[in-house]
Write a protein that holds these residues in place. Structure first.
Motif, PDB file in Angstrom:
ATOM      1  N   MET A  10      63.519  55.015  31.850  1.00  0.00           N
ATOM      2  CA  MET A  10      64.028  54.323  30.488  1.00  0.00           C
ATOM      3  C   MET A  10      63.129  54.170  29.512  1.00  0.00           C
ATOM      4  O   MET A  10      63.443  54.503  28.263  1.00  0.00           O
ATOM      5  N   LEU A  40      58.988  54.911  27.840  1.00  0.00           N
ATOM      6  CA  LEU A  40      57.695  55.247  28.031  1.00  0.00           C
ATOM      7  C   LEU A  40      56.907  54.430  26.927  1.00  0.00           C
ATOM      8  O   LEU A  40      57.019  54.905  25.802  1.00  0.00           O
ATOM      9  N   HIS A  76      53.511  52.893  25.365  1.00  0.00           N
ATOM     10  CA  HIS A  76      51.915  53.072  25.233  1.00  0.00           C
ATOM     11  C   HIS A  76      51.108  51.951  25.101  1.00  0.00           C
ATOM     12  O   HIS A  76      51.189  51.201  24.198  1.00  0.00           O
ATOM     13  N   ALA A  78      48.000  49.527  24.854  1.00  0.00           N
ATOM     14  CA  ALA A  78      46.741  49.432  24.114  1.00  0.00           C
ATOM     15  C   ALA A  78      45.592  49.720  24.859  1.00  0.00           C
ATOM     16  O   ALA A  78      45.389  49.186  25.928  1.00  0.00           O
ATOM     17  N   LEU A 119      45.570  55.787  15.772  1.00  0.00           N
ATOM     18  CA  LEU A 119      45.284  54.477  16.198  1.00  0.00           C
ATOM     19  C   LEU A 119      46.430  53.688  16.375  1.00  0.00           C
ATOM     20  O   LEU A 119      46.287  52.728  17.231  1.00  0.00           O
ATOM     21  N   LEU A 120      47.637  54.124  16.009  1.00  0.00           N
ATOM     22  CA  LEU A 120      48.834  53.503  16.269  1.00  0.00           C
ATOM     23  C   LEU A 120      48.810  53.355  17.957  1.00  0.00           C
ATOM     24  O   LEU A 120      49.283  52.668  18.325  1.00  0.00           O
ATOM     25  N   LEU A 121      48.746  54.629  18.356  1.00  0.00           N
ATOM     26  CA  LEU A 121      48.885  54.563  19.714  1.00  0.00           C
ATOM     27  C   LEU A 121      47.917  54.115  20.556  1.00  0.00           C
ATOM     28  O   LEU A 121      48.201  53.461  21.494  1.00  0.00           O
ATOM     29  N   LEU A 122      46.458  54.213  20.214  1.00  0.00           N
ATOM     30  CA  LEU A 122      45.557  53.703  20.887  1.00  0.00           C
ATOM     31  C   LEU A 122      45.620  52.137  20.671  1.00  0.00           C
ATOM     32  O   LEU A 122      45.293  51.314  21.622  1.00  0.00           O
ATOM     33  N   ALA A 123      46.141  51.589  19.625  1.00  0.00           N
ATOM     34  CA  ALA A 123      46.288  50.055  19.487  1.00  0.00           C
ATOM     35  C   ALA A 123      47.378  49.390  20.049  1.00  0.00           C
ATOM     36  O   ALA A 123      47.572  48.518  19.976  1.00  0.00           O
ATOM     37  N   GLY A 124      48.354  50.488  20.672  1.00  0.00           N
ATOM     38  CA  GLY A 124      49.458  50.071  21.456  1.00  0.00           C
ATOM     39  C   GLY A 124      50.443  49.606  20.418  1.00  0.00           C
ATOM     40  O   GLY A 124      51.384  48.911  20.772  1.00  0.00           O
ATOM     41  N   ILE A 125      50.714  49.994  19.213  1.00  0.00           N
ATOM     42  CA  ILE A 125      51.446  49.481  18.231  1.00  0.00           C
ATOM     43  C   ILE A 125      52.520  50.521  18.063  1.00  0.00           C
ATOM     44  O   ILE A 125      53.946  50.073  17.748  1.00  0.00           O
ATOM     45  N   TYR A 126      52.390  51.702  18.490  1.00  0.00           N
ATOM     46  CA  TYR A 126      53.257  52.905  18.132  1.00  0.00           C
ATOM     47  C   TYR A 126      54.738  52.463  19.218  1.00  0.00           C
ATOM     48  O   TYR A 126      54.346  52.168  20.254  1.00  0.00           O
ATOM     49  N   PRO A 127      55.857  52.807  18.488  1.00  0.00           N
ATOM     50  CA  PRO A 127      56.986  52.297  19.425  1.00  0.00           C
ATOM     51  C   PRO A 127      57.120  52.981  20.414  1.00  0.00           C
ATOM     52  O   PRO A 127      56.889  54.311  20.628  1.00  0.00           O
ATOM     53  N   ALA A 128      57.527  52.412  21.487  1.00  0.00           N
ATOM     54  CA  ALA A 128      57.759  52.932  22.828  1.00  0.00           C
ATOM     55  C   ALA A 128      58.994  53.920  22.779  1.00  0.00           C
ATOM     56  O   ALA A 128      59.818  53.900  21.866  1.00  0.00           O
ATOM     57  N   GLU A 129      58.983  54.909  23.415  1.00  0.00           N
ATOM     58  CA  GLU A 129      59.987  56.077  23.574  1.00  0.00           C
ATOM     59  C   GLU A 129      61.094  55.298  24.475  1.00  0.00           C
ATOM     60  O   GLU A 129      60.731  55.246  25.684  1.00  0.00           O
ATOM     61  N   ILE A 130      62.229  55.090  24.015  1.00  0.00           N
ATOM     62  CA  ILE A 130      63.202  54.553  24.856  1.00  0.00           C
ATOM     63  C   ILE A 130      64.557  55.351  24.864  1.00  0.00           C
ATOM     64  O   ILE A 130      64.962  55.788  23.963  1.00  0.00           O
TER      65      ILE A 130
END
Lengths: 53, 593
Positions: free
Chosen positions: A20, A22, A24, A26, B469-480
């Motif tokens: 449901m 994915l 990411h 940190a 950086l967004l991805l590595l910092a965990g800020i990039y929104p999750a794919e839902i």
């Protein structure tokens, strides 16, 4: 097999059975780098606007 | 002048309709050859207006050949061929016919010299496109196809209303510069806007394209919106409203594309974003901006088609298209991955790729027109498109986490179609002068200046850095896996309220009519016509009694009238009176007839 049934079969194969979400996770240490870069980026953009607008 | 050629749309449309008579390899060969023969036919037609026939008090023109229509004609033929090549494995008569007729209708529309011909091909686009959606034969496709049809019929009616008013007011049906100002022009403007997927009119695109068949989406992504762009460039160049509409189109889809999980829907939003650039170019209305809009339409047909092809190939092999389900496919589908990256680089306007040489024309035109806010929006949109189409699509499909899916590479004909598209994206990016020579206005525009290359490269690399950086910092929104609310919310909620109002209003009138007319009135009429003569006397007598104030033997008299009426025994005087009354009534009816 009729064409319609083939399509239905294909459709069945497309049923959403994956995850449901994915998300990411940190990586340690990157959040401060992100904030530093964002701050520099905003300041740079502000400088460019100030010089050119 | 005698021309040894056929009207431009005829070969594809008639050929498409004959396709059901063919089978197997013959059908495949014909599907591939039709765009080629049609293209050769187009090359035989000289510039000017051809196949002109009288129609009502005006004339219809099936072939108006000039630089604007020709460039769209060329690219439509090329894309029709590439789409047919990509769909070579499809042995479904509905898709084969609909795809070919759809391409033919688009070609017919861009070569139409009058508005009636344009309208006919415009509607043929709608019908054939609907079949391409329905051909997937799923419940979702059925719903999406039905909604697509309703929206486009509404848009077509709007266009037709505008055309009729325009012809009535001006006495000419020629499809040339219209410009905004009259009621008719607004109708035509909005009618075209529906096909162009303007903000709030756009949900049909993101609803229907991802629900169509794998190969149907390739056709769909090419023709409807680009035909609308052609129509705007022909009829409304320099219309200021288009600048605002295009700016909004370029910006808003970015937010949706970022959070969307279905990668074909991401591309659908990206399509709106790219069409926004073209709309802005037409709105600015200078030679440079219109050239930019047309060149970008040309390039978009190739790189957006390429991206849809790569996602179609992934879907064909894996049966999945959600970012949550995919990832790590670069090992299984290396060629598809490479072509996807070429498409991504082109749409992102990397130097040496096709998007770079056309998008910059529109932005340059905005800058030259001193529209800084617009230039900034387009810059933001450029960064956004790099993120969602340039990075997100290849990253989540081919890299990202390993989904564990191991599949075969795309079939050879799909790879060939993608390969040709990718090659053209690179060739146009490296040698743009060939594209520029086809544009409607002569241009000496030079895309490869130091400032332009540096600015664009800077933009792209900073966007890539931001994504990383967004991805590595965990800020990039999750794919839902979710349903994102778009402007369709207004249609769904608003439609329900309209339905409720209609139910309340029309059902109320219906109930009243049922009670008053169907029940009470028929009952009274039937009672009256049981004894019409007697009732005439009775009600006449009652009227006399009530107006004169005399009230003697009222009920007794009525009973006597009833008995006489049933037995048909009247006194001579009453019979004469009755006859006179009936004659008077008949005379009144005749008088007021």
């Amino acid at each position: 097999m009729s064409k319609h049934k083939q399509h239905r079969k294909h459709d069945h194969a497309e049923k959403e059975d994956g995850p449901m979400i994915l998300d990411h996770a940190a990586v340690d240490g990157y959040r401060p780098i992100f904030y530093i870069c964002i701050t520099i980026g905003i300041l740079y953009l502000a400088f460019v606007f100030w010089r050119t607008w | 002048m005698t021309i040894n050629a056929l009207p431009p749309a005829l070969i594809l449309i008639l050929g498409g309709l004959l396709v059901p008579l063919l089978k197997g390899r013959t059908r495949q060969a014909v599907l591939l050859l039709l765009p080629v023969i049609s293209f050769i036919n187009l090359l035989q037609i000289p510039v000017g207006s051809h196949w002109v026939f009288p129609f009502l008090s005006d004339q219809i023109v099936l072939g108006r050949i000039d630089k604007l229509s020709l460039i769209f004609g060329y690219i439509f033929h090329l894309v029709a061929f590439l789409s047919a090549l990509y769909a070579l494995h499809v042995n479904d008569t509905v898709q084969n016919v609909a795809g070919t007729v759809y391409a033919g209708a688009a070609i017919g529309a861009v070569f139409a010299g009058d508005m009636f011909t344009l309208f006919v091909f415009w509607e043929l686009l709608t019908i054939s496109a609907t079949f391409l959606i329905l051909a997937r034969r799923t419940e979702k496709a059925l719903g999406a196809g039905f909604r697509y049809f309703m929206v486009h019929v509404a848009g077509g009616l709007c266009l037709l209303a505008g055309i009729i008013i325009h012809v009535f007011q001006t006495g000419s049906a020629a499809f040339d510069l219209i410009g905004l100002g009259t009621t008719a022009s607004w109708f035509i403007f909005i009618g075209i806007g529906v096909n162009c997927a303007w903000p709030l009119l756009h949900p049909w695109l993101t609803d229907a394209y991802p629900e169509a068949t794998i190969t149907g989406t390739i056709f769909l992504s090419a023709f409807t919106t680009k035909t609308a762009i052609y129509a705007l460039a022909r009829a409304f160049p320099g219309t200021e409203e288009l600048i605002f509409i295009g700016g909004a189109m370029a910006a808003f889809p970015i937010f949706y594309a970022v959070i969307e999980n279905d990668l074909r829907r991401v591309l659908a939003y990206s399509l709106i974003n790219q069409v926004g650039f073209m709309v802005v170019g037409i709105g600015i209305g200078t030679a440079l901006s219109i050239n930019g809009a047309v060149a970008h339409a040309f390039n978009d047909l190739l790189f957006k088609g390429l991206l849809f092809m790569t996602m179609g190939a992934v879907m064909y092999r894996t049966g999945k298209i959600n970012a949550t389900d995919l990832g790590g496919l670069y090992k299984s589908m290396p060629w598809t991955c490479a072509f996807c990256i070429v498409g991504a680089a082109s749409i992102s306007a990397f130097p040496l790729f096709s998007g770079f040489v056309s998008k910059s024309m529109v932005m340059e035109a905005a800058a030259l027109g001193d529209m800084r806010w617009l230039w900034f929006i387009l810059l933001f949109a450029s960064a956004g498109v790099f993120h969602h189409a340039g990075i997100k699509i290849p990253f989540f499909a081919f890299f990202s986490h390993d989904s564990g899916i191991r599949c075969k590479e795309a079939p050879p004909h799909m790879l060939l179609a993608m390969g040709i598209s990718a090659l053209l994206c690179i060739l146009i990016g490296c040698f743009p002068q060939y594209l520029y020579s086809l544009l409607p206005y002569a241009t000496d525009y030079e895309p490869y200046t130091i400032s332009h290359v540096l600015a664009q490269t800077e933009l792209l690399f900073f966007s890539a850095l931001a994504f990383t950086l967004l991805l590595l910092a965990g800020i990039y929104p999750a794919e839902i896996r979710s349903l994102n609310i778009d402007a369709d919310w207004f249609y769904r909620k608003g439609g329900r309220q309209v339905y409720r109002f209609c139910q309340w209003a029309f059902d109320g009138i219906n109930d009243w009519a049922n009670r008053t007319i169907a029940q009470k009135m028929t009952k009274r009429l039937s009672r009256f016509f049981e004894e019409p003569g007697g009732n005439f006397q009775k009600y006449g007598y009652r009227l006399l009694v009530e107006t004169s104030g005399i009230d003697k033997n009222y009920e007794k008299m009525e009973k006597q009238i009833d008995i006489r009426s049933r037995m048909a025994t009247y006194s001579v005087g009453a019979g004469v009176l009755l006859a006179v009354m009936i004659l008077a009534f008949a005379s009144l009816l005749l008088f007021f007839r």
